[in-house]
Design a protein around this motif. Structure first.
Motif, PDB file in Angstrom:
ATOM      1  N   ILE A 101      -6.480  -7.345  -2.087  1.00  0.00           N
ATOM      2  CA  ILE A 101      -5.488  -6.316  -2.394  1.00  0.00           C
ATOM      3  C   ILE A 101      -5.264  -5.415  -1.170  1.00  0.00           C
ATOM      4  CG2 ILE A 101      -4.985  -4.303  -3.855  1.00  0.00           C
ATOM      5  CD1 ILE A 101      -6.464  -5.748  -6.134  1.00  0.00           C
ATOM      6  N   GLU A 102      -6.367  -5.035  -0.523  1.00  0.00           N
ATOM      7  CA  GLU A 102      -6.236  -4.161   0.657  1.00  0.00           C
ATOM      8  C   GLU A 102      -5.454  -4.846   1.772  1.00  0.00           C
ATOM      9  OE1 GLU A 102     -10.196  -2.900   1.682  1.00  0.00           O
ATOM     10  OE2 GLU A 102     -10.366  -1.878  -0.252  1.00  0.00           O
ATOM     11  N   LYS A 103      -5.859  -6.075   2.072  1.00  0.00           N
ATOM     12  CA  LYS A 103      -5.187  -6.821   3.141  1.00  0.00           C
ATOM     13  C   LYS A 103      -3.720  -7.084   2.759  1.00  0.00           C
ATOM     14  CE  LYS A 103      -5.849  -9.009   7.030  1.00  0.00           C
ATOM     15  NZ  LYS A 103      -6.573  -8.473   8.172  1.00  0.00           N
ATOM     16  N   GLY A 104      -3.514  -7.414   1.481  1.00  0.00           N
ATOM     17  CA  GLY A 104      -2.161  -7.697   0.998  1.00  0.00           C
ATOM     18  C   GLY A 104      -1.244  -6.492   1.104  1.00  0.00           C
ATOM     19  N   GLU A 109       3.340  -4.081   3.794  1.00  0.00           N
ATOM     20  CA  GLU A 109       3.989  -2.941   4.448  1.00  0.00           C
ATOM     21  C   GLU A 109       4.493  -3.329   5.835  1.00  0.00           C
ATOM     22  OE1 GLU A 109       1.523   0.587   4.837  1.00  0.00           O
ATOM     23  OE2 GLU A 109       2.985   1.321   6.315  1.00  0.00           O
ATOM     24  N   ARG A 110       3.650  -4.059   6.577  1.00  0.00           N
ATOM     25  CA  ARG A 110       4.012  -4.400   7.955  1.00  0.00           C
ATOM     26  C   ARG A 110       5.069  -5.491   8.028  1.00  0.00           C
ATOM     27  NH1 ARG A 110      -1.213  -5.539  11.196  1.00  0.00           N
ATOM     28  NH2 ARG A 110       0.138  -5.336  12.997  1.00  0.00           N
ATOM     29  N   THR A 111       5.358  -6.158   6.904  1.00  0.00           N
ATOM     30  CA  THR A 111       6.413  -7.194   6.920  1.00  0.00           C
ATOM     31  C   THR A 111       7.637  -6.745   6.124  1.00  0.00           C
ATOM     32  OG1 THR A 111       5.457  -8.276   4.982  1.00  0.00           O
ATOM     33  CG2 THR A 111       4.732  -9.087   7.113  1.00  0.00           C
ATOM     34  N   ASP A 112       7.764  -5.428   5.888  1.00  0.00           N
ATOM     35  CA  ASP A 112       8.883  -4.903   5.083  1.00  0.00           C
ATOM     36  C   ASP A 112       8.991  -5.621   3.741  1.00  0.00           C
ATOM     37  OD1 ASP A 112       9.476  -3.116   7.046  1.00  0.00           O
ATOM     38  OD2 ASP A 112      11.162  -4.262   7.885  1.00  0.00           O
ATOM     39  N   ARG A 308      12.713 -11.161  14.458  1.00  0.00           N
ATOM     40  CA  ARG A 308      12.266 -10.351  15.608  1.00  0.00           C
ATOM     41  C   ARG A 308      11.675  -9.014  15.143  1.00  0.00           C
ATOM     42  NH1 ARG A 308      17.245 -12.225  16.401  1.00  0.00           N
ATOM     43  NH2 ARG A 308      17.709 -13.512  18.206  1.00  0.00           N
ATOM     44  N   ALA A 309      12.354  -8.382  14.199  1.00  0.00           N
ATOM     45  CA  ALA A 309      11.916  -7.056  13.745  1.00  0.00           C
ATOM     46  C   ALA A 309      10.514  -7.153  13.130  1.00  0.00           C
ATOM     47  CB  ALA A 309      12.907  -6.509  12.718  1.00  0.00           C
ATOM     48  N   ILE A 310      10.272  -8.211  12.347  1.00  0.00           N
ATOM     49  CA  ILE A 310       8.964  -8.367  11.711  1.00  0.00           C
ATOM     50  C   ILE A 310       7.900  -8.706  12.762  1.00  0.00           C
ATOM     51  CG2 ILE A 310       7.690  -9.558   9.878  1.00  0.00           C
ATOM     52  CD1 ILE A 310      10.101  -7.971   8.852  1.00  0.00           C
TER      53      ILE A 310
END
Lengths: 357, 118
Positions: A101-104, A109-112, A308-310
């Motif tokens: 859950i934490e990693k997910g 968040e970091r992949t929008d 690119r943005a991700i």
């Protein structure tokens, strides 16, 4: 015979023995396990037989355990978590699913949210929640629309000490696009703890390495997303993988079904609810296999325009994307390392750090 | 140098290419294929002998074809047919499976690649 003739004879023998000597190079142990809903090949070098067998047996047990614990719908810890999340009430978090859950959360968040493990219901609606692929037909547009309207997100989950709940009852967790990576990371950590310093773990085509293959790096082939049926070569590219690196590819050819002449693959776009249709495959190299796994999925969904943005947000150096027309796009760092097998392939090299899109 | 020296040198020079070929040939091409049901080894076959093989799995019969050093699934009783779509395998370290039927194939040998990514 005089001395120099003996010397010549010895020299000849030595030459032949040195040639055959490479056959008796350090033993390599290779075993294929049917675990984690896939085939996992373990390759170990420079270990004795007993150590290799013990390690392989432990890996089998560990992967079986992780598969059970992290399975979204079986009556294990994640299955129970899903049942409790749907109630909306507070409950005690199961420690074995907390790392997922934490990693997910972090990776969503970091992949929008293009990697979104909260869309378990959508994945189940398509039938891609089981080990065996579905047969179709695809779900109705209305059913997909209904699920999308509820906007399940990882940020809907809140914690209070060791208790957790979901503010959104539509949240159902499915870590299919990350669990394999996390499992591979764990197996590699275990092997390092066992002082095994040269190994490859390949879980259903995604892999991570430790050390080297003798005096050279581990060398892998990346399979072509569209192999020509009558052509011998099904390899798109060759790559030397360094110690501690993982290589993960998400492809539309891995799991799919055909229904009334159309193909429906397993990589769903959380924005549309349908399989992402602009990409054939994405390959990512990263030290953290869980990140590589989720990143490959997110970049696949983002497609040739949005990747690119991700990639920037995830600070990825090594990315290769094959778009729906077969065009190969890659980062400059990837281009320096990868060897394309077809000399006529001319990749488009794009640096996400400088490209504004 | 005497005649014996020269013959010895000649023998060495003639033998070396053969020794070299024997131990370093076939870069990139797998030599045998391992066929498994679950994790049980059923057969290990050379890839240099063309043949068609039928293997019984959990659901029914999987058909495999070996030709010119390559192997592929030609039929399998699964619904997705992903195994057939994958096409020919020829490189060592490469593998393919019909998971619903629990039949897998894996190429062994000293090849170009240590493992395959897909």
């Amino acid at each position: 015979m005089s001395l120099h003739r003996w010397f010549l004879l010895l020299l000849a023998l030595a030459l032949m023995l040195s040639a055959s000597g490479c056959q008796q190079a350090p033993r390599e142990y290779k075993q294929t396990l049917l675990v984690f809903g896939t085939l996992v090949t373990v390759t170990l070098r420079d270990v004795d037989e007993k150590q290799a067998q013990q390690a392989i047996e432990q890996i089998r047990q560990d992967l079986n355990f992780m598969h059970e614990v992290w399975h979204p719908w079986k009556p294990g810890p994640l299955g129970r978590t899903n049942a409790l999340l749907a109630t909306g009430g507070w409950f005690s978090a199961n420690p074995s699913v907390l790392p997922l859950i934490e990693k997910g959360r972090e990776l969503a968040e970091r992949t929008d949210n293009l990697f979104n493990p909260a869309i378990g219901q959508l994945i189940a609606l398509w039938g891609y929640h089981q080990d065996d692929p579905p047969k179709g037909p695809p779900p109705s547009r209305a059913a997909i629309k209904k699920l999308l309207a509820q906007h399940p997100r990882m940020t809907d989950i809140e914690f209070d000490g060791l208790r957790m709940r979901s503010r959104n009852p539509a949240v159902q967790l499915d870590f299919g696009a990350m669990a394999k990576g996390l499992a591979v990371d764990r197996v590699i950590d275990y092997l390092r703890n066992q002082q095994i310093s040269n190994a490859i773990i390949n879980a259903g085509g995604d892999l991570k390495v430790i050390g080297r293959h003798g005096d050279r790096p581990w060398r892998i082939g990346i399979r072509h997303p569209r192999p020509t049926p009558d052509k011998d070569e099904n390899v798109l590219a060759a790559l030397d993988v360094n110690d501690g690196e993982s290589v993960f590819t998400s492809g539309d050819y891995e799991r799919f079904y055909a229904y009334e002449g159309r193909r429906y693959h397993h990589i769903l776009d959380p924005r549309t609810g349908y399989p992402a249709d602009q990409t054939m495959s994405v390959t990512v190299i990263h030290p953290d296999a869980a990140t590589a796994d989720a990143a490959a999925t997110a970049l696949f969904v983002a497609g040739p325009d949005g990747w690119r943005a991700i990639a920037r947000k995830l600070q990825l150096r090594y990315v290769m994307l094959v778009d729906k027309n077969g065009r190969i796009i890659m980062t400059p760092a990837m281009a320096q390392r990868i060897i394309l097998m077809d000399p006529e392939d001319e990749p488009l090299i794009v640096d996400p750090a400088v490209d504004p899109r | 140098m005497t005649r014996a020296d020269i013959s010895l040198l000649l023998i060495t020079l003639v033998a070396l290419p053969f020794v070299y070929l024997h131990y370093w040939q076939a870069a990139g091409v797998g030599t045998t294929v391992r066929i498994l049901r679950g994790e049980t080894l059923l057969r290990e076959l050379p890839l240099n002998k063309d043949q068609e093989i039928t293997i019984e799995g959990n659901l029914g019969l999987s058909h495999l074809q070996i030709q010119n050093g390559k192997i592929r699934f030609t039929d399998s009783p699964c619904s997705g047919k992903v195994c057939i779509h994958k096409g020919w395998l020829s490189h060592s370290g490469d593998f393919n499976a019909c998971l619903p039927n629990r039949i897998s194939i894996e190429i062994l040998g000293q090849g170009k690649f240590d493992s395959m990514n897909f």
